[in-house]
Design an enzyme around this catalytic site. Structure first.
Site, short mmCIF file in Angstrom:
data_model
loop_
_atom_site.label_atom_id
_atom_site.label_comp_id
_atom_site.label_asym_id
_atom_site.label_seq_id
_atom_site.Cartn_x
_atom_site.Cartn_y
_atom_site.Cartn_z
N LYS A 113 0.79 -1.22 -0.05
CA LYS A 113 -0.05 0.01 -0.11
C LYS A 113 0.75 1.17 0.20
O LYS A 113 0.48 2.26 -0.71
CB LYS A 113 -0.92 -0.01 1.22
CG LYS A 113 -2.12 -1.04 1.16
CD LYS A 113 -2.85 -1.12 2.63
CE LYS A 113 -3.59 -2.33 2.62
NZ LYS A 113 -4.18 -2.63 4.00
N GLN B 224 -5.43 -1.90 10.01
CA GLN B 224 -4.98 -2.93 9.39
C GLN B 224 -5.45 -4.36 10.23
O GLN B 224 -4.93 -4.41 11.50
CB GLN B 224 -3.38 -3.20 9.23
CG GLN B 224 -2.82 -4.10 8.58
CD GLN B 224 -3.33 -4.12 6.96
OE1 GLN B 224 -3.16 -3.11 6.54
NE2 GLN B 224 -3.24 -5.18 6.24
N ASP C 279 -11.52 1.19 3.18
CA ASP C 279 -11.59 -0.51 3.19
C ASP C 279 -13.00 -1.07 3.05
O ASP C 279 -13.30 -2.04 2.98
CB ASP C 279 -11.17 -1.02 4.55
CG ASP C 279 -9.44 -1.44 4.22
OD1 ASP C 279 -9.29 -1.64 3.18
OD2 ASP C 279 -8.96 -1.73 5.43
#
Ligand SMILES: NC(=O)c1ccc[n+]([C@@H]2O[C@H](COP(=O)([O-])OP(=O)(O)OC[C@H]3O[C@@H](n4cnc5c(N)ncnc54)[C@H](OP(=O)(O)O)[C@@H]3O)[C@@H](O)[C@H]2O)c1
Length: 273
Positions: free
Chosen positions: A49, A93, A116
């Site tokens: 990322k 995460q 997300d």
């Protein structure tokens, strides 16, 4: 032999339009990634990322907390970034250590900054005509199929795996694209007969090379979401490529298939109006 659907090729083709969007913003947007602990798989995903973010001209602010961090500390960090107008996206995460309430933390992210697509508000958008951030892997699979002119509407789509992160949102996203969707899981009976009947087969189970020639049939498009290490430590998908490639019409590789599509989709979410 199957046509190989290269996520790397699609990602590279999409980069330019994202760079143009960033240029129009006038200043680079910021993505905050909150990591707890030091899991090697999370480190690898975050590195990807950061790498693509930097290539695109996005500021990626990576915050790392000790494994025993208190939930309240993370919540107040998320609130801080929710209020910060320079921050356009926030990622927590996952997976997180067991003492942390994942749902509570994800839900604390402002839906507009939830790139997300895992908050209730964004999940609800998949059920309705509302717009929201589609979870990156689901978006990436659909973008890849459209890039290669593979039609979705009316097709029989079988998804093996029903996780919150991949299987379920992918099922809803394909339903929104007017596919006829079947979702399979560990308790599904006669899995191979169901998967063989699909026009588009999507596998996200985390089981190295589980899908062999018995699970596929000619003419299918097969999407391998899995990222696993096999016994020799080699990166492999959930599909046994050497078995499946001679039979099906098209196939995504691992690595170089859905992995890069997931990362670019995250940045598409970040830059959506
Ligand atoms: N390419 C990418 O960008 C990307 C992104 C995310 C994840 N991944 C990879 O995708 C894989 C799946 O990730 P996940 O987060 O969705 O995993 P997960 O949360 O562990 O869920 C796995 C799902 O697969 C089902 N399953 C497992 N073994 C099965 C079997 N033998 N037959 C039928 N169903 C089975 C499970 O069924 P039950 O519900 O019945 O237990 C569960 O629903 C992993 O390899 C992960 O690393 C890749």
């Amino acid at each position: 032999m199957a046509v190989i659907l290269k996520g790397t090729e699609v990602r590279d083709a999409l980069k330019k339009s994202l760079q143009e969007k960033i240029a129009k913003l006038g200043k680079p947007p910021t993505l905050v990634i909150i990591q707890v602990g030091d899991r090697p798989d999370s480190n690898a995903y975050i590195t990807q990322k950061k790498r693509l973010g930097e290539e695109l001209g996005i500021i990626v602010h990576h915050r790392v907390f000790d494994t025993d961090v208190a939930e309240e500390v993370l919540l107040s960090e998320i609130q801080k970034y929710n209020k910060d107008e320079t921050v356009r996206g926030i990622i927590v995460q996952i997976p997180l250590p067991p003492h942390l309430n994942k749902d509570r933390l994800l839900e604390a992210i402002l839906p507009a900054k939830d790139v997300d697509g895992l908050t209730a508000r964004n999940t609800h958008a998949l059920f309705t005509e509302q717009t929201g951030h589609i979870p990156a892997t689901a978006r990436g699979i659909i973008t890849l199929l459209k890039f290669y002119n593979i039609h979705i509407a009316g097709k029989k789509v079988v998804i093996v795996g029903r996780s919150h992160l991949v299987g379920k949102p992918t099922a809803l996203a394909f339903l929104k694209e007017n596919a006829t969707v079947t979702v399979a899981h560990k308790q599904t009976k006669n899995l191979a007969s169901i998967t063989r009947d699909a026009d588009i087969l999507i596998v996200a189970i985390g089981n190295p090379e589980f899908i062999t020639k018995d699970f596929v049939s000619p003419g299918q498009v097969v999407i391998d979401v899995g990222i696993n290490k096999n016994k020799e430590g080699k990166l492999v998908g959930d599909i046994k490529r050497s078995d499946v490639e001679p039979i099906v019409k098209a196939l995504t590789p691992v690595p170089g298939g859905i992995g890069p599509m997931t990362v670019i989709s995250l940045f598409q979410n970040l830059l959506d109006e």
